[in-house]
Design a protein around this motif. Structure first.
Motif, PDB file in Angstrom:
ATOM      1  N   HIS A 122      10.174  -2.587  -4.665  1.00  0.00           N
ATOM      2  CA  HIS A 122       8.791  -2.140  -4.640  1.00  0.00           C
ATOM      3  C   HIS A 122       7.910  -3.336  -4.299  1.00  0.00           C
ATOM      4  CE1 HIS A 122       9.902  -3.417  -8.702  1.00  0.00           C
ATOM      5  NE2 HIS A 122       8.720  -3.995  -8.706  1.00  0.00           N
ATOM      6  N   GLU A 123       6.691  -3.037  -3.875  1.00  0.00           N
ATOM      7  CA  GLU A 123       5.732  -4.093  -3.540  1.00  0.00           C
ATOM      8  C   GLU A 123       5.159  -4.683  -4.823  1.00  0.00           C
ATOM      9  OE1 GLU A 123       4.502  -5.238  -0.490  1.00  0.00           O
ATOM     10  OE2 GLU A 123       6.040  -4.069   0.522  1.00  0.00           O
ATOM     11  N   THR A 146       4.168   0.613  -5.205  1.00  0.00           N
ATOM     12  CA  THR A 146       5.214   1.555  -4.816  1.00  0.00           C
ATOM     13  C   THR A 146       6.142   0.866  -3.822  1.00  0.00           C
ATOM     14  OG1 THR A 146       3.933   2.393  -2.948  1.00  0.00           O
ATOM     15  CG2 THR A 146       3.583   3.466  -5.076  1.00  0.00           C
ATOM     16  N   LEU A 147       6.930   1.643  -3.141  1.00  0.00           N
ATOM     17  CA  LEU A 147       7.857   1.121  -2.157  1.00  0.00           C
ATOM     18  C   LEU A 147       7.141   0.426  -1.002  1.00  0.00           C
ATOM     19  CD1 LEU A 147      10.830   0.995  -1.255  1.00  0.00           C
ATOM     20  CD2 LEU A 147      10.468   3.160  -0.088  1.00  0.00           C
ATOM     21  N   THR A 148       5.957   0.897  -0.637  1.00  0.00           N
ATOM     22  CA  THR A 148       5.287   0.375   0.559  1.00  0.00           C
ATOM     23  C   THR A 148       3.914  -0.237   0.327  1.00  0.00           C
ATOM     24  OG1 THR A 148       4.361   2.555   1.018  1.00  0.00           O
ATOM     25  CG2 THR A 148       6.463   2.011   2.066  1.00  0.00           C
ATOM     26  N   GLN A 149       3.356  -0.150  -0.866  1.00  0.00           N
ATOM     27  CA  GLN A 149       2.021  -0.693  -1.085  1.00  0.00           C
ATOM     28  C   GLN A 149       1.815  -1.051  -2.531  1.00  0.00           C
ATOM     29  OE1 GLN A 149      -0.777   2.324  -0.001  1.00  0.00           O
ATOM     30  NE2 GLN A 149      -0.632   3.367  -1.939  1.00  0.00           N
TER      31      GLN A 149
END
Length: 156
Positions: A122-123, A146-149
């Protein structure tokens, strides 16, 4: 063919002891960590398969537990050995980086952060606290996303 059937001077562990770790290929070093193969595959064959699947040693070591657990022959014990070896390497590098002017260039910062943050799924937003000689005093995780932000709140 099992590694025990190989000539002694060609076996990875014996070559490492006789010639040093630098003389071994990535697959042979990984095979030493794996210790055993699976039915029909030596530890070297299993290591080659892992490297082929992930593309590089870095990608293999950064792969999540779930990705590695999908591979036949990588049970809990072997996964634990790989994770322990990786963590020992990270700690050794972190000690080395903390004892010298580690973060005096953008490349050094990138390398340090890759070491510290590798394998995260996660980020995160971290703050590096440095002394006057650019040595790391602490690395603090302030926000997890989350995974992207991830969201960063200046008030906090």
């Amino acid at each position: 063919m099992a590694i025990t059937d190989w000539p002694v001077q060609e076996r990875p562990r014996e070559r490492l002891l006789a010639q040093g770790a630098a003389s071994l290929a990535d697959a042979e070093l990984l095979a030493i960590l794996l210790r055993t193969g699976v039915k029909g595959k030596s530890a070297v064959d299993l290591a080659r398969q892992l490297l082929a699947r992930f593309g590089s040693v870095s990608a293999l070591l950064e792969a999540g537990h779930g990705n590695l657990a999908e591979i036949p022959g990588l049970g809990g014990a072997k996964l634990a050995q790989l994770h322990a070896a990786l963590e020992l390497a990270r700690r050794a590098l972190r000690e080395d980086l903390s004892s010298r002017d580690a973060l005096s260039s953008p490349r050094a910062v990138r390398d340090y952060l890759r070491l510290v943050l590798a394998g995260r799924e996660h980020e995160i937003f971290v703050v590096l606290l440095l002394d006057a000689q650019h040595r790391v005093i602490a690395t603090e995780e302030l926000f997890r996303g989350t995974l992207t932000q991830t969201s960063v709140y200046a008030r906090v």
